[in-house]
Design a protein around this motif. Structure first.
Motif, mmCIF file in Angstrom:
data_model
loop_
_atom_site.group_PDB
_atom_site.id
_atom_site.type_symbol
_atom_site.label_atom_id
_atom_site.label_comp_id
_atom_site.label_asym_id
_atom_site.label_seq_id
_atom_site.Cartn_x
_atom_site.Cartn_y
_atom_site.Cartn_z
ATOM 1 N N TRP A 113 21.876 11.411 41.090
ATOM 2 C CA TRP A 113 21.915 10.127 41.767
ATOM 3 C C TRP A 113 20.789 10.044 42.788
ATOM 4 C CZ3 TRP A 113 27.435 8.036 42.971
ATOM 5 C CH2 TRP A 113 28.249 8.183 41.850
ATOM 6 N N LYS A 114 20.236 8.854 42.962
ATOM 7 C CA LYS A 114 19.230 8.611 43.997
ATOM 8 C C LYS A 114 19.934 7.941 45.182
ATOM 9 C CE LYS A 114 14.912 6.348 45.041
ATOM 10 N NZ LYS A 114 13.898 5.390 44.625
ATOM 11 N N GLU A 172 22.594 14.027 44.823
ATOM 12 C CA GLU A 172 21.295 14.236 44.191
ATOM 13 C C GLU A 172 21.389 15.299 43.096
ATOM 14 O OE1 GLU A 172 18.796 14.989 47.592
ATOM 15 O OE2 GLU A 172 18.477 12.837 47.927
ATOM 16 N N ARG A 212 20.245 5.923 48.447
ATOM 17 C CA ARG A 212 19.537 4.917 49.234
ATOM 18 C C ARG A 212 19.942 5.007 50.695
ATOM 19 N NH1 ARG A 212 21.576 0.127 45.907
ATOM 20 N NH2 ARG A 212 20.802 -1.095 47.624
#
Length: 88
Positions: A46-47, A42, A49
């Motif tokens: 980046w996200k 993060e 999932r």
């Protein structure tokens, strides 16, 4: 000819996972927590999932900073990337 193409495709598909597992031979006592990997990813924009364990590595499903869906494998001790695939 068709059988050869199929065999080569299957070998290529499984090569990344085999490569990742070879680089992730780490004793469980030396693993960093999943939350540490999530925080790292993060921090790079980046996200996340999901993160799970696969073949001795952390396997993360993420959306990278470019907006691409990525399946990435990380060494659980160093949190270094050992393999990555951009999903279609």
């Amino acid at each position: 000819m068709r059988k050869i193409i199929i065999a080569l495709s299957l070998a290529t598909a499984f090569a990344g996972t085999a490569l990742a597992s070879e680089k992730c031979k780490v004793a469980m006592a030396d693993w960093k927590p999943r939350e540490t990997l999530q925080t790292k990813l993060e921090g790079e924009g980046w996200k996340v999932r999901s993160i799970k364990t696969e073949d001795g590595c952390y396997e993360a499903y993420v959306i990278n900073a470019k907006g691409e869906k990525v399946e990435a494998y990380f060494n659980p001790q160093t949190l270094e990337s050992v393999d990555m695939k951009i999903e279609d």
